[in-house]
Design an enzyme around this catalytic site. Sequence first.
Site, mmCIF file in Angstrom:
data_model
loop_
_atom_site.group_PDB
_atom_site.id
_atom_site.type_symbol
_atom_site.label_atom_id
_atom_site.label_comp_id
_atom_site.label_asym_id
_atom_site.label_seq_id
_atom_site.Cartn_x
_atom_site.Cartn_y
_atom_site.Cartn_z
ATOM 1 N N LYS A 87 -9.533 0.134 0.335
ATOM 2 C CA LYS A 87 -9.308 1.112 1.101
ATOM 3 C C LYS A 87 -9.173 0.831 2.591
ATOM 4 O O LYS A 87 -8.210 1.150 3.428
ATOM 5 C CB LYS A 87 -10.058 2.547 0.941
ATOM 6 C CG LYS A 87 -10.113 3.018 -0.531
ATOM 7 C CD LYS A 87 -10.659 4.198 -0.568
ATOM 8 C CE LYS A 87 -12.233 3.839 -0.517
ATOM 9 N NZ LYS A 87 -12.608 2.948 -1.616
ATOM 10 N N THR A 88 -10.298 0.267 3.126
ATOM 11 C CA THR A 88 -10.470 -0.374 4.439
ATOM 12 C C THR A 88 -9.211 -1.302 4.728
ATOM 13 O O THR A 88 -8.664 -1.177 5.688
ATOM 14 C CB THR A 88 -11.807 -0.976 4.631
ATOM 15 O OG1 THR A 88 -12.836 0.056 4.661
ATOM 16 C CG2 THR A 88 -12.094 -1.358 6.098
ATOM 17 N N ASP A 132 -13.563 6.561 7.553
ATOM 18 C CA ASP A 132 -14.106 6.247 6.158
ATOM 19 C C ASP A 132 -14.952 7.423 5.813
ATOM 20 O O ASP A 132 -15.619 8.177 6.469
ATOM 21 C CB ASP A 132 -14.745 5.089 6.458
ATOM 22 C CG ASP A 132 -14.985 4.147 5.099
ATOM 23 O OD1 ASP A 132 -14.345 4.791 3.963
ATOM 24 O OD2 ASP A 132 -15.266 3.001 5.119
ATOM 25 N N ARG A 240 -13.679 -6.431 -4.715
ATOM 26 C CA ARG A 240 -14.881 -6.954 -3.730
ATOM 27 C C ARG A 240 -15.902 -7.600 -4.862
ATOM 28 O O ARG A 240 -16.473 -8.542 -4.296
ATOM 29 C CB ARG A 240 -15.741 -5.499 -3.349
ATOM 30 C CG ARG A 240 -16.977 -5.726 -2.681
ATOM 31 C CD ARG A 240 -17.679 -4.681 -1.950
ATOM 32 N NE ARG A 240 -16.960 -4.482 -0.527
ATOM 33 C CZ ARG A 240 -16.516 -2.992 -0.562
ATOM 34 N NH1 ARG A 240 -16.738 -2.060 -1.359
ATOM 35 N NH2 ARG A 240 -15.751 -2.917 0.837
#
Length: 371
Positions: A87-88, A132, A240
């Site tokens: 998302k980031t 966020d 991640r």
Amino acid sequence: MNWDDTTGDTPTAPGTPAAPDDGGRLVGASADGEDQAVEAALRPKDLGEFIGQEKVREQLDLVLRAARARGATADHVLLSGAPGLGKTTLSMIIAAEMGAPIRITSGPAIQHAGDLAAILSSLQEGEVLFLDEIHRMSRPAEEMLYMAMEDFRVDVIVGKGPGATAIPLDLPPFTLVGATTRAGLLPPPLRDRFGFTAHMEFYEPAELERVVHRSAHLLDVDIDTAGAAEIAGRSRGTPRIANRLLRRVRDYAQVKADGLITREIAAAALKVYEVDARGLDRLDRAVLKALIELFGGGPVGLSTLSVAVGEERETVEEVAEPFLVREGLLARTPRGRIATPAAWAHLGLTPPPATPAGGSGSGGQQRLFGT
Ligand SMILES: Nc1ncnc2c1ncn2[C@@H]1O[C@H](COP(=O)(O)OP(=O)(O)O)[C@@H](O)[C@H]1O
Ligand SMILES: [Mg+2]
């Protein structure tokens, strides 16, 4: 299988505390300090470099191209999905594709409407504001955001009580990119103000393999195809985690071998870190083991299970269970947690005769405990 999931998301007000800390687990999806340092270097810089999420990429590409063609600011975008799915990264890509600067903040950082007003009023025209954990904003800030998103205007309240006055303030057009792990917690008026919502899915092993190869290349690490596949298969659908496992395996390959990551090296390294072939770690296996060895596979209540594992209820429920449920290893039923036949098999155990393996799984348990 018709196991009911009775423990869905509990509705929580904005300002919800964060999910329990996953205590620096190697397979935890939230970013630790080392991740944050390395991630900047590993982030894809444009949509073309972003792996997987085909639908999201295609749709976002259209949204951004159209905005560019109109010479306009892009519509507000909501990105929803589990931690570590990108998302980031996507928010930064949106800014890069629009040739716009980006301002990064988060829901928990904006507790007062004034904090938000200060940020909004300092935006440049066309700037991307990345918010966020948008579901964790305070209610007054959220209400200010509605108006800012819709009319590019805020009312700044000056003074208190009966003497307070609202001073309207015009804002330059901007693009809000909101990210949330809990889209269901967003109030509908906020959700409705996004022109485009992207739901990020967990990644397929083949996609994670590409993520691993790409990161290995950027980190100057030697890896072969089977080695990348081995890491990808243990990464719980999450880039991640794939990147983090890659770094640990790299360490092992340097210390114990010649640096090249093969399937054998990856498997041996992740054995040291207790991440098994399916990506379960010690906590995940402890939950399944307790369920099976102490309670015959369940059903057993969450509290009892947590005591047996020696962890907080929240840790078991929010840190271990979602992945186990997603993998079809554990089921949440109205009568408690049940280990599925796949869980028995994963631990190398055979379900007792009363629990027919393969079939409906819970059938035997229902007879045992009688309902
Ligand atoms: N589609 C992707 N392709 C390549 N790398 C990715 C992708 N999505 C995420 N990553 C990597 O995974 C890490 C976590 O991504 P991030 O955007 O911080 O996730 P989120 O904000 O959803 O928690 C970053 O290092 C990023 O480089
Ligand atoms: Mg993020």
